[in-house]
Scaffold this motif. Structure first.
Motif, PDB file in Angstrom:
ATOM      1  N   SER A 244       0.842  -1.189   0.000  1.00  0.00           N
ATOM      2  CA  SER A 244       0.000   0.000   0.000  1.00  0.00           C
ATOM      3  C   SER A 244       0.879   1.241   0.000  1.00  0.00           C
ATOM      4  N   PRO A 245       0.301   2.416  -0.218  1.00  0.00           N
ATOM      5  CA  PRO A 245       1.106   3.642  -0.227  1.00  0.00           C
ATOM      6  C   PRO A 245       1.717   3.931   1.142  1.00  0.00           C
TER       7      PRO A 245
ATOM      8  N   ARG B 165       7.712  -1.889  -2.790  1.00  0.00           N
ATOM      9  CA  ARG B 165       6.337  -2.251  -3.135  1.00  0.00           C
ATOM     10  C   ARG B 165       6.371  -3.659  -3.709  1.00  0.00           C
TER      11      ARG B 165
ATOM     12  N   GLN C 114       1.579   6.522  -9.982  1.00  0.00           N
ATOM     13  CA  GLN C 114       1.439   6.682  -8.532  1.00  0.00           C
ATOM     14  C   GLN C 114       2.733   6.361  -7.805  1.00  0.00           C
TER      15      GLN C 114
ATOM     16  N   GLU D 138       5.385   8.833  -5.348  1.00  0.00           N
ATOM     17  CA  GLU D 138       6.067   8.510  -4.086  1.00  0.00           C
ATOM     18  C   GLU D 138       7.581   8.659  -4.236  1.00  0.00           C
TER      19      GLU D 138
END
Length: 285
Positions: A229-230, A255, A264, A268
């Protein structure tokens, strides 16, 4: 990229990296200059692979500096170190000109592989045992390695704090630290200690790389390290704290599944880059 100014850092201090996962190969091959500066892979997932997988890995490791983050040495385990496997790792590191090899400060085998990173007791005996095995690995490979602080959900026995245990292992083994900021946040929450104080107490001169990641939190008592998840705001805050304390360090976004669109992940990565560039100069202690 600017030059490095830390004692053992293998990469520029503001380098931004991403884990090399097969699900991300297309995106990594199509990434544009400035998206990322280095890649990290687990040797266990690539050793022995041939054909198109080997070709794609070789192309990426020729394009980007590669760091390697092991999963199965079981540095704190009781079974003898697997020297045949360690020799395979050494060949892999040389083949791909890996600039860093790290492993977990944990154990993952007994009579067989346990398929998890299990917590070590925080005792003097465990310090001596684990440090001796790290020295053995470094001697066999002919290079320094880094160890990573791991996320835990219980502590078998704690005669000292995690911070004291970590510092003692680093000193006795004379190795480096890969500081996982997300794991600090998880352990502080799960075990009730001050995450900022943990970071402040670490030896700056041994920190060669940082990790950030997302984790699972259902609002219950225990937070679980998942890399699925982020990254959340408190972990971003801890990354800023670490960079303010130590200066910038090469930082990797982990990740492992539930991959979003690469745009996305790029956001980050850009947030990591902004944090590193805003940090004060690196310090030596």
């Amino acid at each position: 990229m600017p030059s490095t100014d830390t004692a053992h850092s293998p990469l520029p201090t503001t380098a931004v990296g991403l884990g090399l996962r097969r699900a991300l190969l297309d995106d990594l091959e199509q990434a544009t200059p400035g998206d990322l500066d280095f890649l990290e892979c687990a040797p266990e997932n690539w050793i022995g692979l041939g054909g198109v997988w080997a070709e794609r890995l070789g192309a990426l490791s020729a394009r980007y500096p590669l760091t390697c983050h092991g999963l199965s040495l079981s540095l704190g385990g009781s079974a003898p170190l697997d020297m045949a496997f360690l020799d395979q790792v050494g060949r892999f590191l040389r083949q791909h000109n890996a600039v860093l090899y790290s492993e977990h400060l944990s154990y993952c085998s007994d009579d067989g592989h346990l398929y998890d990173l299990l917590p070590l007791p925080f005792t003097e005996e465990a310090v001596h045992h684990t440090a001796a095995r790290i020295r053995q690995v470094q001697d066999r490979l002919g290079q320094r390695i880094a160890v990573e602080n791991v996320s835990t959900y219980l502590t078998p026995h704690a005669a000292m704090s995690e911070l004291a245990f970590t510092r003692a292992v680093l000193d006795e083994a004379d190795c480096d630290l890969l500081l996982d900021v997300n794991n600090v946040y998880i352990n502080a929450s799960n075990h009730g200690f001050d995450a900022a104080a943990f970071i402040d107490g670490l030896p700056a001169e041994r920190i060669v790389c940082l990790h950030v990641a997302g984790h699972y939190d259902d609002g219950g008592v225990v937070k679980i390290d998942t890399h699925g998840s982020p990254v959340i705001d408190p972990v971003w805050d801890l990354l800023q704290r670490a960079c303010a304390r130590f200066g910038p360090r090469p930082t990797l976004l982990e990740r492992d599944f539930n991959f979003p669109p690469f745009a996305q992940l790029r956001q980050e990565l850009q947030q990591i880059r902004r944090t590193l560039r805003a940090a004060p100069p690196a310090v030596a202690a």
